[in-house]
Design a protein around this motif. Structure first.
Motif, PDB file in Angstrom:
ATOM      1  N   SER A 476       5.270  -3.277  -3.598  1.00 30.07           N
ATOM      2  CA  SER A 476       5.153  -4.903  -3.707  1.00 30.07           C
ATOM      3  C   SER A 476       4.345  -5.515  -2.643  1.00 30.07           C
ATOM      4  O   SER A 476       3.562  -6.073  -2.615  1.00 30.07           O
ATOM      5  CB  SER A 476       6.442  -5.388  -4.251  1.00 30.07           C
ATOM      6  OG  SER A 476       6.669  -4.929  -5.488  1.00 30.07           O
ATOM      7  N   ARG A 477       4.885  -5.024  -1.528  1.00 28.84           N
ATOM      8  CA  ARG A 477       4.717  -5.900  -0.317  1.00 28.84           C
ATOM      9  C   ARG A 477       3.054  -5.321   0.179  1.00 28.84           C
ATOM     10  O   ARG A 477       2.497  -6.086   0.575  1.00 28.84           O
ATOM     11  CB  ARG A 477       5.645  -5.503   0.890  1.00 28.84           C
ATOM     12  CG  ARG A 477       7.295  -6.165   0.688  1.00 28.84           C
ATOM     13  CD  ARG A 477       8.123  -5.799   1.586  1.00 28.84           C
ATOM     14  NE  ARG A 477       7.843  -6.125   2.982  1.00 28.84           N
ATOM     15  CZ  ARG A 477       8.375  -5.945   3.981  1.00 28.84           C
ATOM     16  NH1 ARG A 477       9.807  -5.884   3.718  1.00 28.84           N
ATOM     17  NH2 ARG A 477       8.255  -6.616   5.150  1.00 28.84           N
ATOM     18  N   PHE A 478       3.054  -4.004  -0.102  1.00 26.80           N
ATOM     19  CA  PHE A 478       1.600  -3.352   0.475  1.00 26.80           C
ATOM     20  C   PHE A 478       0.320  -4.287  -0.726  1.00 26.80           C
ATOM     21  O   PHE A 478      -0.653  -4.562  -0.218  1.00 26.80           O
ATOM     22  CB  PHE A 478       1.312  -1.982   0.082  1.00 26.80           C
ATOM     23  CG  PHE A 478       0.116  -1.598   0.569  1.00 26.80           C
ATOM     24  CD1 PHE A 478      -0.259  -1.177   1.910  1.00 26.80           C
ATOM     25  CD2 PHE A 478      -0.687  -1.174  -0.665  1.00 26.80           C
ATOM     26  CE1 PHE A 478      -1.569  -0.668   1.911  1.00 26.80           C
ATOM     27  CE2 PHE A 478      -1.974  -0.523  -0.325  1.00 26.80           C
ATOM     28  CZ  PHE A 478      -2.356  -0.497   0.793  1.00 26.80           C
ATOM     29  N   SER A 479       0.725  -4.303  -1.949  1.00 31.80           N
ATOM     30  CA  SER A 479      -0.083  -4.752  -2.993  1.00 31.80           C
ATOM     31  C   SER A 479      -0.324  -6.119  -2.555  1.00 31.80           C
ATOM     32  O   SER A 479      -1.297  -6.870  -2.794  1.00 31.80           O
ATOM     33  CB  SER A 479       0.363  -4.642  -4.225  1.00 31.80           C
ATOM     34  OG  SER A 479       0.440  -3.384  -4.643  1.00 31.80           O
ATOM     35  N   LEU A 480       0.858  -7.084  -2.313  1.00 29.83           N
ATOM     36  CA  LEU A 480       0.731  -8.346  -2.015  1.00 29.83           C
ATOM     37  C   LEU A 480      -0.243  -8.729  -0.930  1.00 29.83           C
ATOM     38  O   LEU A 480      -1.103  -9.836  -0.801  1.00 29.83           O
ATOM     39  CB  LEU A 480       2.200  -9.115  -1.789  1.00 29.83           C
ATOM     40  CG  LEU A 480       2.059 -10.647  -1.342  1.00 29.83           C
ATOM     41  CD1 LEU A 480       1.102 -11.595  -2.543  1.00 29.83           C
ATOM     42  CD2 LEU A 480       3.487 -11.258  -1.304  1.00 29.83           C
ATOM     43  N   ASN A 481      -0.002  -7.964   0.050  1.00 26.69           N
ATOM     44  CA  ASN A 481      -0.825  -8.115   1.349  1.00 26.69           C
ATOM     45  C   ASN A 481      -2.018  -7.565   1.159  1.00 26.69           C
ATOM     46  O   ASN A 481      -3.057  -8.523   1.761  1.00 26.69           O
ATOM     47  CB  ASN A 481      -0.143  -7.230   2.509  1.00 26.69           C
ATOM     48  CG  ASN A 481      -0.648  -7.538   3.735  1.00 26.69           C
ATOM     49  OD1 ASN A 481      -0.237  -8.354   4.438  1.00 26.69           O
ATOM     50  ND2 ASN A 481      -1.584  -6.645   4.527  1.00 26.69           N
ATOM     51  N   ALA A 482      -2.599  -6.815   0.319  1.00 23.15           N
ATOM     52  CA  ALA A 482      -3.959  -6.535   0.163  1.00 23.15           C
ATOM     53  C   ALA A 482      -4.594  -7.662  -0.710  1.00 23.15           C
ATOM     54  O   ALA A 482      -5.708  -7.860  -0.424  1.00 23.15           O
ATOM     55  CB  ALA A 482      -4.103  -5.315  -0.882  1.00 23.15           C
ATOM     56  N   PHE A 483      -3.706  -8.327  -1.422  1.00 26.25           N
ATOM     57  CA  PHE A 483      -4.245  -9.595  -2.161  1.00 26.25           C
ATOM     58  C   PHE A 483      -4.520 -10.741  -1.298  1.00 26.25           C
ATOM     59  O   PHE A 483      -5.565 -11.377  -1.414  1.00 26.25           O
ATOM     60  CB  PHE A 483      -3.223  -9.718  -3.191  1.00 26.25           C
ATOM     61  CG  PHE A 483      -3.695 -11.157  -3.805  1.00 26.25           C
ATOM     62  CD1 PHE A 483      -4.612 -11.222  -4.874  1.00 26.25           C
ATOM     63  CD2 PHE A 483      -3.080 -12.302  -3.851  1.00 26.25           C
ATOM     64  CE1 PHE A 483      -4.959 -12.439  -5.683  1.00 26.25           C
ATOM     65  CE2 PHE A 483      -3.424 -13.605  -4.344  1.00 26.25           C
ATOM     66  CZ  PHE A 483      -4.354 -13.448  -5.255  1.00 26.25           C
ATOM     67  N   LEU A 484      -3.421 -11.048  -0.375  1.00 27.67           N
ATOM     68  CA  LEU A 484      -3.442 -12.171   0.370  1.00 27.67           C
ATOM     69  C   LEU A 484      -4.647 -11.936   1.624  1.00 27.67           C
ATOM     70  O   LEU A 484      -5.205 -12.908   2.039  1.00 27.67           O
ATOM     71  CB  LEU A 484      -2.075 -12.314   1.160  1.00 27.67           C
ATOM     72  CG  LEU A 484      -1.172 -12.702   0.273  1.00 27.67           C
ATOM     73  CD1 LEU A 484       0.083 -12.748   1.030  1.00 27.67           C
ATOM     74  CD2 LEU A 484      -1.391 -14.132  -0.502  1.00 27.67           C
ATOM     75  N   SER A 485      -5.035 -10.642   1.699  1.00 29.61           N
ATOM     76  CA  SER A 485      -6.348 -10.218   2.606  1.00 29.61           C
ATOM     77  C   SER A 485      -7.451 -10.245   2.058  1.00 29.61           C
ATOM     78  O   SER A 485      -8.551 -10.356   2.965  1.00 29.61           O
ATOM     79  CB  SER A 485      -5.945  -8.681   3.158  1.00 29.61           C
ATOM     80  OG  SER A 485      -4.825  -8.687   3.828  1.00 29.61           O
TER      81      SER A 485
END
Length: 574
Positions: A476-485
């Protein structure tokens, strides 16, 4: 027989002081050259080397939040297997002197540079009894990029020739650069001084067989439990081996074991408690106390096995039993380093090999010096030839420490990143970020903001190593960070997720579609409901490279806090 060159520096008054001073000076020159370069290039007193950001983030939990203990930088008060001692005193000193968290790196290096240099000198002096020969061998080890790494013998000269002659300008490929140098912090720079002192104290206790030396050897062994797991386990096996092999001094090793284990037992209990509360998925993912993929299993180190075998035969045939413990340390490192082949438990056993390699080199040099002492005649030309060669080798070592930072891709990129972060964030007139906030976006910014401004990175290269983060949170954290990036292309995310799995899954032989599927489904959910995940992980800031267009989600609920010059910094407003 070798006779040392005579001179004023060998008077009884200076017989130990000057050689020791030269060793420490050489060690400081080698260890502080990168720090001075970083200061000149970035304007910061900091230590720039692989993985230093992770250790500073751990230290940051003590620096900013709670000095009495350390915790996982990814999760508030998350568990971590590292002991407090390598971090706490350096943090306390930095705070007492009013220094930034970045300064903890040079403090570690100061301790490691002085401690390792002096420790090496005393080990050689103890067994050889010749101060200047001991100093020369110590400086040779310190100057060697291969001292704590298994690389070819000619690597040092080859790297220098490539840097000076073949590629005198621009970037130079020095691969493979040993990551496990004696200057690497926290380990082994913080560990080796204690290990070297313990070798000397064990030798003294073996000779005297009573008194404070035996107690001190046990106290030092007990202290190791609070410094580094791989060091105290290595010493435990080495003491047990020495107890079996050195029958006339068996009692000394047994007493050292008993005293040390009694003192270290609370830390062992603490480690078992941490294991009980750690995420089972994280332990499996990191291959801690479990099996790893077949490609991570070690091969048999035949060079080390043959070398240690031959040196053991020489020790036995010449009755040089004072070297038994030193030999046992090297043998223990080989046994423990190969332990996954026997036990099936991975435990990142290569750390034992990394500690074994410098011991192997020290033992080999001592054996060579002892043989040469009996068979080689000192000639006057040695008085200037050997110091001259050693000085050239030392200068070459200093040169290599400099160009690995300034002329390699990784080193130059790190220096540039530190310089950019400082010029944008650590200058007068820039308000610091709200402490203990979650920051997402570019990992290059986030990993420095966690150190410089007490942030907590949403993702980053060290998230997968957190023992408090289960697989679902990791995804979840990795995916969210990718989206926010700004990652909106599903194929782009799939490539990024594959790389994350390659670095984060120690127990997987290869990355399969079945392993990727949970990441992809999590990413799809994040794209559909980004606000839910942003609120769940309390993301407050996002840092984006200035050359990347702002993602569409920033149009709602986000304010541009700083437009550059290198990163756009956005803040979420509730």
């Amino acid at each position: 027989m070798i006779a040392e060159p005579r001179g004023k520096l060998l008077s009884k008054k200076n017989i130990a002081g000057w050689p020791l001073f030269c060793c420490v000076l050489a060690g400081l020159a080698l260890s502080f050259t990168p720090i001075v370069i970083a200061r000149l290039r970035t304007g910061m007193w900091t230590l720039v080397q692989p993985e230093i950001e992770y250790y500073l983030q751990i230290a940051g939990q003590a620096y900013y939040n709670h000095l009495s203990y350390i915790s996982d930088p990814s999760v508030p008060d998350g568990i971590i297997f590292y002991p407090w001692l390598p971090f706490g005193p350096a943090v306390a000193l930095a705070k007492a002197l009013g220094l930034s968290l970045f300064s903890v790196g040079p403090i570690w290096m100061l301790f490691g540079g002085v401690g390792t240099s002096a420790g090496l000198y005393f080990v050689f002096w103890r067994f050889l009894g010749r101060p200047w020969i001991a100093a020369g061998l110590a400086i040779f080890c310190l100057s060697s990029l291969r001292f704590s790494a298994l690389v070819p013998l000619n690597y040092q000269f080859d790297a220098i020739m490539r840097g000076l002659l073949i590629h005198p300008y621009g970037k130079v490929d020095l691969s493979p650069i040993p990551i496990w140098e004696w200057r690497r912090v926290v380990d082994p720079a913080f560990d080796l001084p204690f290990l070297f002192v313990q070798i000397v104290v064990i030798s003294i206790a073996r000779e005297r067989q009573k008194g404070i030396s035996v107690l001190l050897s046990g106290l030092l062994f007990g202290l190791m439990f609070y410094i580094y797991f791989y060091m105290w386990t290595l010493v435990t096996v080495a003491l047990s081996l020495a107890m079996l092999l050195d029958s006339t001094r068996r009692k000394i090793y047994a007493q050292t074991l008993l005293i040390g284990i009694a003192l270290g037992a609370p830390e062992v209990v603490h480690l078992f408690r941490l294991r009980a509360v750690a995420s089972t998925e994280a332990l499996t993912r990191f291959a801690a106390f479990s099996a790893a993929g077949s490609e991570y299993l070690p091969g048999l180190p035949w060079l080390s096995i043959i070398a240690i075998g031959l040196m053991g035969l020489w020790i036995w045939s010449t009755a040089t039993f004072e070297l038994t413990y030193l030999w046992s340390l090297a043998a223990a490192g080989i046994v423990l380093g190969c332990s996954p082949l026997l036990t099936g438990a991975f435990l990142h056993a290569y750390h034992w090999t990394w500690l074994m390699l410098p011991v192997r080199m020290i033992l080999a040099l001592i054996v060579i010096a002892m043989i040469a002492r009996e068979r080689v005649r000192w000639v006057p030309a040695f008085n200037w030839a050997l110091p001259s060669l050693l000085a050239i080798y030392l200068i070459g070592g200093i040169y290599l420490t400099a160009i690995t930072l300034t002329r390699t891709e990784d080193g130059a990129a790190k220096i540039e990143n530190y310089a950019r972060y400082r010029s944008q964030r650590l200058v007068p007139g820039v308000s610091p970020l709200a402490p203990d906030s979650v920051i997402a976006g570019d990992d290059r910014f986030s990993e420095l903001a966690t150190i410089g401004e007490n942030q907590r990175a949403l993702s980053g290269v060290f998230l997968n190593a957190s023992m408090s983060v289960d697989d679902s949170m990791w995804r979840s954290r990795f995916s969210l960070n990718a989206f926010l990036s700004g990652t909106t292309d599903r194929k782009e995310f799939e490539r990024a997720a594959s790389l994350e799995l390659e670095t984060g899954l120690w127990n997987a032989p290869k990355i399969t579609p079945e392993l990727l599927a949970p990441f992809m489904s999590t990413y799809d959910e994040v794209v559909r409901y980004p606000s839910k995940f942003i609120k769940a992980f309390a993301v407050r800031y996002v840092a984006l490279p200035i050359d990347r267009p702002p993602p569409l989600y920033l149009r709602s609920g986000w304010t541009l806090l700083q437009p550059g010059p290198y990163w756009q910094l956005w803040e979420r407003k509730d």
